[in-house]
Design a protein around this motif. Structure first.
Motif, PDB file in Angstrom:
ATOM      1  N   LEU A 110      43.843 -71.773 108.148  1.00  0.00           N
ATOM      2  CA  LEU A 110      43.527 -73.199 108.000  1.00  0.00           C
ATOM      3  C   LEU A 110      44.688 -74.048 108.513  1.00  0.00           C
ATOM      4  O   LEU A 110      44.500 -75.037 109.229  1.00  0.00           O
ATOM      5  CB  LEU A 110      43.254 -73.531 106.526  1.00  0.00           C
ATOM      6  CG  LEU A 110      42.071 -72.803 105.874  1.00  0.00           C
ATOM      7  CD1 LEU A 110      41.982 -73.152 104.385  1.00  0.00           C
ATOM      8  CD2 LEU A 110      40.757 -73.127 106.568  1.00  0.00           C
ATOM      9  N   ALA A 111      45.906 -73.653 108.146  1.00  0.00           N
ATOM     10  CA  ALA A 111      47.092 -74.404 108.566  1.00  0.00           C
ATOM     11  C   ALA A 111      47.246 -74.387 110.086  1.00  0.00           C
ATOM     12  O   ALA A 111      47.558 -75.409 110.709  1.00  0.00           O
ATOM     13  CB  ALA A 111      48.341 -73.819 107.903  1.00  0.00           C
ATOM     14  N   ALA A 163      48.968 -79.234 108.454  1.00  0.00           N
ATOM     15  CA  ALA A 163      49.015 -77.803 108.158  1.00  0.00           C
ATOM     16  C   ALA A 163      49.331 -77.557 106.687  1.00  0.00           C
ATOM     17  O   ALA A 163      48.735 -76.696 106.039  1.00  0.00           O
ATOM     18  CB  ALA A 163      50.062 -77.120 109.040  1.00  0.00           C
ATOM     19  N   ALA A 219      37.656 -81.461 110.999  1.00  0.00           N
ATOM     20  CA  ALA A 219      38.484 -82.575 110.510  1.00  0.00           C
ATOM     21  C   ALA A 219      39.540 -82.983 111.527  1.00  0.00           C
ATOM     22  O   ALA A 219      40.001 -84.120 111.539  1.00  0.00           O
ATOM     23  CB  ALA A 219      39.140 -82.204 109.174  1.00  0.00           C
ATOM     24  N   VAL A 220      39.942 -82.044 112.402  1.00  0.00           N
ATOM     25  CA  VAL A 220      40.924 -82.396 113.433  1.00  0.00           C
ATOM     26  C   VAL A 220      40.271 -82.543 114.812  1.00  0.00           C
ATOM     27  O   VAL A 220      40.963 -82.538 115.836  1.00  0.00           O
ATOM     28  CB  VAL A 220      42.111 -81.387 113.475  1.00  0.00           C
ATOM     29  CG1 VAL A 220      42.910 -81.459 112.188  1.00  0.00           C
ATOM     30  CG2 VAL A 220      41.641 -79.964 113.745  1.00  0.00           C
ATOM     31  N   ALA A 224      46.312 -78.308 104.609  1.00  0.00           N
ATOM     32  CA  ALA A 224      45.303 -77.259 104.829  1.00  0.00           C
ATOM     33  C   ALA A 224      45.668 -75.984 104.079  1.00  0.00           C
ATOM     34  O   ALA A 224      44.804 -75.264 103.583  1.00  0.00           O
ATOM     35  CB  ALA A 224      45.157 -76.976 106.325  1.00  0.00           C
ATOM     36  N   LEU A 272      46.768 -69.633 105.944  1.00  0.00           N
ATOM     37  CA  LEU A 272      47.531 -69.851 107.172  1.00  0.00           C
ATOM     38  C   LEU A 272      46.633 -70.003 108.389  1.00  0.00           C
ATOM     39  O   LEU A 272      47.030 -70.634 109.375  1.00  0.00           O
ATOM     40  CB  LEU A 272      48.584 -68.759 107.340  1.00  0.00           C
ATOM     41  CG  LEU A 272      49.706 -68.968 106.308  1.00  0.00           C
ATOM     42  CD1 LEU A 272      50.643 -67.772 106.264  1.00  0.00           C
ATOM     43  CD2 LEU A 272      50.496 -70.240 106.588  1.00  0.00           C
ATOM     44  N   VAL A 321      37.953 -77.419 108.576  1.00  0.00           N
ATOM     45  CA  VAL A 321      39.246 -77.989 108.983  1.00  0.00           C
ATOM     46  C   VAL A 321      39.248 -78.287 110.486  1.00  0.00           C
ATOM     47  O   VAL A 321      39.755 -79.320 110.926  1.00  0.00           O
ATOM     48  CB  VAL A 321      40.409 -77.046 108.588  1.00  0.00           C
ATOM     49  CG1 VAL A 321      41.724 -77.518 109.207  1.00  0.00           C
ATOM     50  CG2 VAL A 321      40.534 -76.984 107.065  1.00  0.00           C
ATOM     51  N   ALA A 374      44.724 -76.703 111.621  1.00  0.00           N
ATOM     52  CA  ALA A 374      45.114 -78.091 111.343  1.00  0.00           C
ATOM     53  C   ALA A 374      46.266 -78.526 112.244  1.00  0.00           C
ATOM     54  O   ALA A 374      46.347 -79.683 112.660  1.00  0.00           O
ATOM     55  CB  ALA A 374      45.495 -78.245 109.869  1.00  0.00           C
ATOM     56  N   ALA A 375      47.163 -77.589 112.564  1.00  0.00           N
ATOM     57  CA  ALA A 375      48.334 -77.919 113.392  1.00  0.00           C
ATOM     58  C   ALA A 375      48.026 -77.926 114.880  1.00  0.00           C
ATOM     59  O   ALA A 375      48.892 -78.255 115.675  1.00  0.00           O
ATOM     60  CB  ALA A 375      49.460 -76.922 113.094  1.00  0.00           C
ATOM     61  N   ALA A 402      38.529 -81.756 103.791  1.00  0.00           N
ATOM     62  CA  ALA A 402      37.955 -80.505 104.302  1.00  0.00           C
ATOM     63  C   ALA A 402      38.321 -79.317 103.420  1.00  0.00           C
ATOM     64  O   ALA A 402      37.603 -78.310 103.398  1.00  0.00           O
ATOM     65  CB  ALA A 402      38.410 -80.258 105.741  1.00  0.00           C
ATOM     66  N   PRO A 436      51.511 -82.948 112.707  1.00  0.00           N
ATOM     67  CA  PRO A 436      50.827 -81.645 112.714  1.00  0.00           C
ATOM     68  C   PRO A 436      51.217 -80.757 111.531  1.00  0.00           C
ATOM     69  O   PRO A 436      50.372 -80.036 110.996  1.00  0.00           O
ATOM     70  CB  PRO A 436      51.236 -81.014 114.056  1.00  0.00           C
ATOM     71  CG  PRO A 436      52.290 -81.900 114.647  1.00  0.00           C
ATOM     72  CD  PRO A 436      52.183 -83.226 113.997  1.00  0.00           C
TER      73      PRO A 436
END
Lengths: 347, 347, 347, 347
Positions: free
Chosen positions: A289-290, D290, A336-337, D293, A287, A333, A293-294, D336, D286
């Motif tokens: 990582l999520a 997520a 990556a974003v 990820a 979470l 991550v 990413a978000a 990633a 997004p």
């Protein structure tokens, strides 16, 4: 604002609504339909008329009142299109390009525990040290924190390893003392609508980490931030930390969608707490990582030298090894974003 | 306490759990099964060991920890089988045979509004006057209450018509001043887990009306009451006022089931607030009847001389006529369940 | 319908919305404000334009679309102001003045169990026998019901004691066979949005007991009823049976407020199931009393000769003694609200 | 299994529980404490005894029954530690190392719309075409889908561009015909507990995409999968598509935490649907990032050539440009976390 009147309403009801809206400075258009009559009004200052607006619901024949503008102003992206960057000093900026890592123990238990945790998280890349000195606990029989002694330890450990400090304040009478030791004052989930506390931290010069209430809607979180902002302090970070749902497997349901939603509604930075948000160590990494990413601006993570002897929240605390392994994965991550992690403290 | 270890756990893990439980004074039985191993422990003082118990969740191979005794003690019916009656003086007792009616405006707006409301509700059968002087509002732009002037008006109106006073306190720094004017201090839904406030009202000599948090479980409400009780004040009424669910038609979902549940778990009296609980005037009467049928000890109802000019909560406030028509209907249901309404104040 | 366009929207966006609404037969008023532009439209047939209405949300610059008329028509009280009475024959009418009692075992297990339960509930005052022959079970390892043999037993027991039959149908392929044995077809909570089943029971001549989905809003329940009505069957009873919330002490949270709400929105009768709604025997009586006080037209209660040997739902089933003691208490509350209980079957 | 008996229970109650558990094949240890008595039992086959276990809750003096083993077996990672890979042919494997992209329109509206969407998503990297032919709609006035004609178009478009097909089946009577056209049968959120449908798709040879119910717990989702598996079909993908919470800003709250939780409990692949999960186009990207990820095996995304003319779900459908821009960003996050995107179809 739209006022909907019920089928077959009296002309006098329409008149009453129309006149009151005009008094309030709205431009008004009543539209009388076969099924419903609608009075549409634009141009008034709805967020300031919040109570008066509510009164319409009590009027004769009024079925619904629909607000069409934001109920918050200082915290709205619409009225403040530039994103807020909160500079904590020494290059630590929350809300800028870099993702900020905040980490540390749930509770300050001792000098040794806090210093060794601060050392590890600083080396791994954290720039802010978290730790509880005043602890909100569901049970009165639970440990309530070391208090001021905890604040002293936290500050000393942070200074030793070049970190900033975030810690919770629960009592408006303690805002002053906590501000002496902390760079960021945390308002916890149980106090998101403790308005006297919000006003008090609004008078403080410290940045605020405002945690979403367990069952707070996005708008309510933003209105809580608005309390702090209107009291004079616009340096507020919004923190998603899990909401209460019907699911019982996890302590809370971490709402990753809050990150893009809050960033679309407000210019304030958004922090995610996957430790509190799930209550389970094995979910902290996926979470985190999520969240990054978000689009999260920062993470706040519980780490403990020996989770099975932690006074609190051991089950969701990472070990040193766990934290050290996770950070580089988050960094990948983040890259990556297009949001690199901050440089480790002291380098 | 039951500690469940995962399939194929190491014998050393079982040993570690067993020894720690024995240190804590539990009688322990490990049972090694094909799929799981279970360590059952009885005899310890779980509500006092709440933090230590949590630590087991972090142990090697531990999958779950299940508590089998209540986490609260003072407020538990098990440990205090006689029901608590809270005597407010002059024959007003909450938790006795009679159903008590508390009523009044959401917000104290003026002397005139408060006195005429007090007059009407007293005649109809209420014995406690409600009214807000310090108002919790989701928006900072909303009216925040008349403050001490509101308290003064409320007390004067209550005295004039022979009523007791219940009003909210939000700030621990205000407990003293509110106690000067009120017979019952209300802790609101947003502050149910404001622990510094709970401790402060726990030191007060006034009775407490503790409202359930918007997403608080029954156990959490009882633990909040336990904070007040352990601080020294056992005169606590529990108040169901609607919980937050997915339904949006009503402001909250009033949980009538809370009445029999709380009365089966605790000896404390249970009050129901159908005005806040639904946010809709037309639902106040049916849900008042339901609450009394289900065993509520008291109701707390919003009444306003002119709801469409109320500063707050007009849509859920009853008119004087509405209140006057409702009370005899409530009295009939109260009679049907063997719980007569109290005699009107001053008769 | 109200279409809200965002701050600073292009004039072409307003034009596009306006023209499309006019094509659909609406009378349209655009109101251009400083902050927002609002296009108000009245006169169209919104419940039939549901998909087209949705399209507006995708238009350039559209921020929100607000419907102001009901999305259901046949089931709305507005369009059908006379309350529906569902006559099951032999004087059993749901939705009339009298409160109807439906009772029986969760699951039909045997002739003996069903006949003796039917005998007891009929004597106590029930007029409809409930019992499951096709059982929805969360686990595939759970008993799935006796099937057609269960239907046969249920019918025979009901006939013997002068009762009507309500039983669940889950599979559209079974509607015909279940209709041969039952007076009322139950659509269960898990199938409230099983549209092929709704359409199929809509073709049946039997009355329908439609249970609210575990997380269904009132509007969704009414739209499910609308599926049945538009397929040709308007004899639908709405049943509140508990919703899913964060509270775990009870299996579900019984929403007593659903009773007055549904009766204000719809002309259909409202039934309450306190057995499923709570999952706990000790809560069945207080919540039955509450449901009747709030205006329920009928109750549906689980009763078993020997709950601790029941195949299913023992913990929420009343014993014969429990049921016999409860019914007169319900009758007293029913009298208090002017809704007498029906005369016991066969008298 | 743990059976907890209440304080002061009769010895005969302990005996009754103990004997019954022994009959069921459990090894039993009663532990009599001062406050509670606990009967711990290991070794029985709990998932098969689910109904009998429930009976204990009805026994004299029993306060609680706690299961300590999984209620599902085929779908549990514990009993099937190798992860299931679902091979759809032509190199499309869900649950392997590569992240699979499923995309297409909410509803099949026409040949032209479906073919051009299939072309675009295939070029961008999708390997499975989604699209609704039988549509579940909350309102009966809403478009119900093209039916078999929709299936034909979907298959033709998929074949043209080298894609696999996933589409929903709602009616057990339609499983056969849908299976003729689709590679994957979707069971929708409203039908997750439509047991007759689950059993029917369990007899099919097609892979199943099982969507989580709007308020289904993880365990209930896994038990629904267990229905399909025990009927004979173990090729099930679990799909998180948003749950119902108190938040109203988004249509649902997408539970990204479901991804790591489900993968820790089960060997089945996990798919995420951010289009349905949020109902807002701006959140699809997004939350797709997520989901990947956090470890999702596949995404299912709504794409439409012209969302503001889409019959359904326009507000959450991506445009072709939006989809084309998003896919490479997803690919970067997938890289990633060591889970590359599948190679675009036909390359």
């Amino acid at each position: 604002m739209i006022v909907v009147l019920r089928h077959g309403c009296a002309p006098s009801s329409v008149m009453q609504v129309t006149e009151r809206l005009q008094e309030l400075g709205y431009e008004v258009r009543p539209i009388i339909g076969v099924e419903k009559t609608v009075v549409a009004a634009v141009g008034g200052d709805e967020h300031r008329n919040v109570d008066i607006v509510e009164q319409f619901r009590s009027y004769q024949d009024v079925e619904d009142v629909i607000l069409i503008t934001r109920s918050y102003k200082y915290t709205a992206l619409e009225t403040h299109p530039e994103r807020t960057k909160i500079d904590l000093g020494d290059g630590v900026v929350v809300g800028g390009r870099e993702v900020v890592m905040m980490a540390g123990p749930c509770t300050v238990e001792s000098e040794e525990q806090t210093f060794c945790t601060a050392d590890v998280v600083a080396r791994a890349g954290a720039t802010v040290l978290r730790g509880g000195a005043f602890k909100p606990s569901t049970s009165p029989y639970s440990f309530q924190g070391l208090g001021v002694e905890g604040l002293r330890i936290l500050r000393a450990a942070a200074d030793q390893y070049g970190l900033k400090v975030v810690t919770e304040v629960m009592d408006p009478r303690k805002v002053e003392i906590v501000s002496e030791y902390a760079d960021v004052l945390q308002v916890g989930t149980r106090n998101m609508q403790n308005y006297d506390l919000l006003k008090e931290v609004g008078l403080s010069r410290r940045a605020i980490l405002l945690k979403r209430g367990m069952s707070a809607k996005y708008e309510e979180l933003l209105l809580a931030a608005e309390y702090i902002a209107t009291a004079g302090n616009e340096r507020v970070m919004l923190c998603e930390r899990g909401i209460r749902t019907f699911e019982t497997y996890t302590r809370n349901t971490l709402d990753i969608g809050a990150v893009p939603v809050l960033k679309s509604l407000s210019h304030l930075p958004v922090v995610v707490d996957p430790s509190q948000g799930t209550g389970r160590r094995d979910l902290v990494e996926p979470l985190s990582l999520a969240a990054v990413a978000a689009g999260a601006d920062a993470l706040i993570i519980e780490v403990h030298p020996n989770p099975d002897q932690a006074i609190k929240d051991g089950p969701q605390s990472l070990t040193f090894d766990g934290f050290n392994q996770m950070v580089p994965r988050i960094a990948r991550v983040a890259d990556a974003v297009g949001r690199p992690m901050g440089t480790p403290a002291g380098t």
